[in-house]
Design an enzyme around this catalytic site. Structure first.
Site, mmCIF file in Angstrom:
data_model
loop_
_atom_site.group_PDB
_atom_site.id
_atom_site.type_symbol
_atom_site.label_atom_id
_atom_site.label_comp_id
_atom_site.label_asym_id
_atom_site.label_seq_id
_atom_site.Cartn_x
_atom_site.Cartn_y
_atom_site.Cartn_z
ATOM 1 N N THR A 123 0.826 -1.207 0.000
ATOM 2 C CA THR A 123 0.000 0.000 0.000
ATOM 3 C C THR A 123 0.861 1.259 0.000
ATOM 4 O OG1 THR A 123 -1.540 1.262 1.366
ATOM 5 C CG2 THR A 123 -0.124 -0.263 2.532
ATOM 6 N N ASP A 124 0.310 2.347 -0.524
ATOM 7 C CA ASP A 124 1.024 3.636 -0.481
ATOM 8 C C ASP A 124 1.162 4.147 0.955
ATOM 9 O OD1 ASP A 124 -1.684 4.248 -0.099
ATOM 10 O OD2 ASP A 124 -1.761 5.813 -1.634
ATOM 11 N N GLU A 125 0.333 3.596 1.874
ATOM 12 C CA GLU A 125 0.340 4.099 3.255
ATOM 13 C C GLU A 125 1.643 3.837 3.983
ATOM 14 O OE1 GLU A 125 -2.956 3.095 5.680
ATOM 15 O OE2 GLU A 125 -4.376 3.313 4.040
ATOM 16 N N TYR A 159 -2.092 -0.897 10.981
ATOM 17 C CA TYR A 159 -2.232 -1.517 9.646
ATOM 18 C C TYR A 159 -1.047 -1.164 8.759
ATOM 19 C CZ TYR A 159 -3.437 -1.748 4.709
ATOM 20 O OH TYR A 159 -3.380 -1.966 3.345
ATOM 21 N N LYS A 163 2.057 -3.495 7.181
ATOM 22 C CA LYS A 163 2.351 -3.640 5.743
ATOM 23 C C LYS A 163 3.801 -3.223 5.461
ATOM 24 C CE LYS A 163 -0.062 -4.680 2.834
ATOM 25 N NZ LYS A 163 -0.470 -6.003 2.263
HETATM 26 P P1 NAD Z 1 -9.901 -7.274 1.986
HETATM 27 O O1 NAD Z 1 -9.916 -7.058 3.450
HETATM 28 O O2 NAD Z 1 -11.107 -6.956 1.172
HETATM 29 O O3 NAD Z 1 -9.516 -8.794 1.669
HETATM 30 C C1 NAD Z 1 -8.513 -9.489 2.364
HETATM 31 C C2 NAD Z 1 -8.666 -10.972 2.055
HETATM 32 O O4 NAD Z 1 -7.605 -11.663 2.738
HETATM 33 C C3 NAD Z 1 -9.988 -11.575 2.549
HETATM 34 O O5 NAD Z 1 -10.539 -12.404 1.555
HETATM 35 C C4 NAD Z 1 -9.571 -12.380 3.776
HETATM 36 O O6 NAD Z 1 -10.406 -13.500 4.009
HETATM 37 C C5 NAD Z 1 -8.158 -12.800 3.396
HETATM 38 N N1 NAD Z 1 -7.323 -13.095 4.576
HETATM 39 C C6 NAD Z 1 -7.169 -12.331 5.691
HETATM 40 N N2 NAD Z 1 -6.346 -12.946 6.554
HETATM 41 C C7 NAD Z 1 -5.955 -14.106 5.977
HETATM 42 C C8 NAD Z 1 -5.098 -15.171 6.369
HETATM 43 N N3 NAD Z 1 -4.462 -15.154 7.549
HETATM 44 N N4 NAD Z 1 -4.921 -16.211 5.511
HETATM 45 C C9 NAD Z 1 -5.559 -16.238 4.316
HETATM 46 N N5 NAD Z 1 -6.390 -15.279 3.902
HETATM 47 C C10 NAD Z 1 -6.587 -14.215 4.715
HETATM 48 O O7 NAD Z 1 -8.621 -6.469 1.457
HETATM 49 P P2 NAD Z 1 -8.407 -5.638 0.114
HETATM 50 O O8 NAD Z 1 -8.903 -4.270 0.301
HETATM 51 O O9 NAD Z 1 -8.865 -6.464 -1.025
HETATM 52 O O10 NAD Z 1 -6.807 -5.577 0.106
HETATM 53 C C11 NAD Z 1 -6.045 -6.640 -0.456
HETATM 54 C C12 NAD Z 1 -4.576 -6.290 -0.392
HETATM 55 O O11 NAD Z 1 -4.329 -5.087 -1.093
HETATM 56 C C13 NAD Z 1 -4.051 -6.060 1.019
HETATM 57 O O12 NAD Z 1 -2.758 -6.616 1.100
HETATM 58 C C14 NAD Z 1 -4.006 -4.550 1.162
HETATM 59 O O13 NAD Z 1 -3.003 -4.165 2.062
HETATM 60 C C15 NAD Z 1 -3.655 -4.145 -0.251
HETATM 61 N N6 NAD Z 1 -4.094 -2.815 -0.679
HETATM 62 C C16 NAD Z 1 -5.406 -2.444 -0.546
HETATM 63 C C17 NAD Z 1 -5.839 -1.219 -1.034
HETATM 64 C C18 NAD Z 1 -7.292 -0.793 -0.936
HETATM 65 O O14 NAD Z 1 -7.614 0.329 -1.326
HETATM 66 N N7 NAD Z 1 -8.200 -1.606 -0.471
HETATM 67 C C19 NAD Z 1 -4.907 -0.369 -1.642
HETATM 68 C C20 NAD Z 1 -3.564 -0.763 -1.739
HETATM 69 C C21 NAD Z 1 -3.183 -1.988 -1.264
HETATM 70 O O1 DAU Z 2 -4.144 3.923 0.412
HETATM 71 C C1 DAU Z 2 -4.389 2.551 0.318
HETATM 72 C C2 DAU Z 2 -5.239 2.090 1.482
HETATM 73 O O2 DAU Z 2 -6.568 2.553 1.216
HETATM 74 C C3 DAU Z 2 -5.230 0.587 1.679
HETATM 75 O O3 DAU Z 2 -3.942 0.193 2.049
HETATM 76 C C4 DAU Z 2 -6.235 0.149 2.748
HETATM 77 O O4 DAU Z 2 -6.295 -1.261 2.808
HETATM 78 C C5 DAU Z 2 -7.600 0.693 2.380
HETATM 79 O O5 DAU Z 2 -8.540 0.372 3.384
HETATM 80 C C6 DAU Z 2 -7.528 2.200 2.178
HETATM 81 O O6 DAU Z 2 -7.230 2.867 3.437
HETATM 82 P P1 DAU Z 2 -8.013 4.193 3.902
HETATM 83 O O7 DAU Z 2 -7.889 4.276 5.369
HETATM 84 O O8 DAU Z 2 -7.602 5.345 3.074
HETATM 85 O O9 DAU Z 2 -9.511 3.763 3.431
HETATM 86 P P2 DAU Z 2 -10.951 3.920 4.113
HETATM 87 O O10 DAU Z 2 -11.939 3.444 3.089
HETATM 88 O O11 DAU Z 2 -11.018 3.335 5.451
HETATM 89 O O12 DAU Z 2 -11.094 5.512 4.254
HETATM 90 C C7 DAU Z 2 -10.914 6.372 3.141
HETATM 91 C C8 DAU Z 2 -10.985 7.804 3.680
HETATM 92 O O13 DAU Z 2 -12.333 8.077 4.091
HETATM 93 C C9 DAU Z 2 -10.128 8.052 4.896
HETATM 94 O O14 DAU Z 2 -9.590 9.360 4.820
HETATM 95 C C10 DAU Z 2 -11.092 7.940 6.071
HETATM 96 C C11 DAU Z 2 -12.393 8.435 5.484
HETATM 97 N N1 DAU Z 2 -13.643 7.832 6.005
HETATM 98 C C12 DAU Z 2 -13.721 6.488 6.111
HETATM 99 C C13 DAU Z 2 -14.895 5.892 6.537
HETATM 100 C C14 DAU Z 2 -14.997 4.376 6.680
HETATM 101 C C15 DAU Z 2 -14.737 8.657 6.303
HETATM 102 O O15 DAU Z 2 -14.676 9.894 6.182
HETATM 103 N N2 DAU Z 2 -15.898 8.060 6.707
HETATM 104 C C16 DAU Z 2 -16.026 6.710 6.838
HETATM 105 O O16 DAU Z 2 -17.121 6.238 7.203
#
Ligand code: NAD
Ligand code: DAU
Length: 343
Positions: A123-125, A159, A163
């Site tokens: 992640t960019d975080e 989190y 990562k």
């Molecule tokens: P998500 O929470 O929707 O999905 C995670 C999946 O991993 C689920 O299906 C869960 O069952 C599985 N999982 C969790 N723990 C596990 C374990 N111990 N063994 C096997 N499976 C397990 O997550 P997402 O939003 O799809 O993110 C996927 C990946 O992408 C993560 O590594 C996250 O850090 C990264 N990422 C997410 C975002 C975003 O915007 N959501 C952005 C950049 C990177």
């Molecule tokens: O940048 C990549 C990341 O983006 C991933 O690594 C994470 O897995 C993914 O969950 C996401 O993280 P954020 O914390 O940015 O996403 P989230 O959807 O939780 O929140 C997006 C923004 O919206 C953040 O600034 C918090 C805000 N927010 C979130 C929720 C759930 C609100 O204002 N209201 C809300 O109800």
């Protein structure tokens, strides 16, 4: 080229979109999904995919025996599995440390042992956050005003620090054990199959349920949105053409603050622009993320295709509107957890 790949976390949001992408675009690849099916995983995300192309193994990436057995039969592992929600990590960091750090170490140890290609999804975080554009001399376009691959790691939450730890483990395994790995750090994804705890689906399903959307603080925080289909094409590009040991940042120049995103959702769903509540802010809330993806674009020739945010958001709204059965049963519990936390 790869014929047998393991996709960890392939029943989650981004992982399942990647599995759909591979099935559609690479007909000679067989995918084994390794997923624990935590609250965030859902086998319905893989419904309709042919059994001669995709197999789901329900299991934990921390299970060394299972991982060993699967990895020795594969020629690549694409590692999405993680605990992924910042708010959850602030309430209970422990599963984040277990899955994101220990789980990654189990996978890379097996991949190094059997010389299997590994791609790590991050992640960019990991880079922490950036000042708002207005507070920067180059208004966000000057040198060092977006994330670049060689920037110092500076994560804020349990989190993002878990990562960051996993990225560092991958780098160490490349250098010390010859692991054939690449890393990608992507910005915020949106699209179908995203869990309703996350910002965009939470607000869409709030409106569909007659609940007022919830904005943390004033909504000035900026996220760099990318459609999950573009994330998938970038990961495939890096897996197949990326240079071992390299880190690539994935982004589609989609910076928007949370208030703007929420107001657009309200507009597209026919609601007044002020029909939301401002709620308690997230502790340690990162201010701005922004990706400089020029390395991926210039070295590997990748380009995003789904760059019209309003169109992508409309199709995401349509998806949640047409798939109430996918999310409705979870809505009450998700909102009760947020309410308990003042959010
Ligand atoms: P998500 O929470 O929707 O999905 C995670 C999946 O991993 C689920 O299906 C869960 O069952 C599985 N999982 C969790 N723990 C596990 C374990 N111990 N063994 C096997 N499976 C397990 O997550 P997402 O939003 O799809 O993110 C996927 C990946 O992408 C993560 O590594 C996250 O850090 C990264 N990422 C997410 C975002 C975003 O915007 N959501 C952005 C950049 C990177
Ligand atoms: O940048 C990549 C990341 O983006 C991933 O690594 C994470 O897995 C993914 O969950 C996401 O993280 P954020 O914390 O940015 O996403 P989230 O959807 O939780 O929140 C997006 C923004 O919206 C953040 O600034 C918090 C805000 N927010 C979130 C929720 C759930 C609100 O204002 N209201 C809300 O109800």
């Amino acid at each position: 080229m790869f014929k047998n790949i393991i996709v960890t976390g392939g029943a989650g949001f981004i992982g399942s979109n990647f599995v759909h992408y591979v099935v559609k675009n690479h007909p000679d690849v067989f995918v084994t999904v390794l997923d624990k099916l935590t609250y965030a995983g859902n086998k319905e995300n893989l419904a309709g995919l042919p059994s001669d192309r995709v197999k789901l193994v329900v299991g934990d990436i921390c299970d060394k025996e299972l991982v060993d057995e699967l990895v020795q039969k594969a020629d690549a592992v694409v590692h999405y599995a993680a605990e992924s929600h910042n708010d959850n990590s602030l309430l209970n960091p422990e599963p984040f440390i277990q899955t994101n750090i220990v789980g990654t170490s189990v996978l890379i140890s097996a991949c190094a042992k059997y010389d299997v290609r590994f791609h790590h999804i991050s992640t960019d975080e990991v880079y922490g956050d950036l000042p708002l554009r207005d507070d920067l001399p180059g208004h966000g376009e000057g040198p060092g005003e977006k994330f670049t691959p060689d920037m110092r790691y500076n994560p804020s939450s349990p989190y993002s620090s878990s990562k960051a730890s996993s990225d560092l483990l991958v780098r160490a395994w490349v250098r010390s054990f010859g692991l054939r790995a690449t890393i990608s750090n992507c910005s915020n994804n949106y699209g179908p199959y995203q869990h309703i705890e996350k910002f965009i689906p939470r607000q869409i399903t709030n409106i569909l349920s007659g609940i007022r959307p919830k904005l943390y603080g004033t909504g000035k925080n900026v996220r760099d949105w990318i459609h999950t289909n573009d994330h998938s094409s970038a990961v495939w590009k890096i897996l197949t053409e990326g240079k071992i040991g390299e880190t690539y940042l994935i982004g589609a120049d989609g910076e928007k603050n949370n208030k703007e995103v929420l107001e657009l959702i309200l507009k597209l769903m026919g609601q007044p622009s002020d029909a939301y509540d401002q709620v308690r802010d997230r502790p340690g809330h990162d201010l701005r993320y922004a990706i400089d993806s020029s390395k991926l674009r210039n070295e590997l020739g990748w380009e995003p295709r789904y760059t019209n945010f309003e169109e992508g958001l409309q199709s995401t709204i349509d998806w949640y509107t047409n798939h109430r059965d996918w999310w409705e049963a979870q809505k009450t519990a998700v909102e009760a957890k947020y309410a308990k936390n003042g959010q």
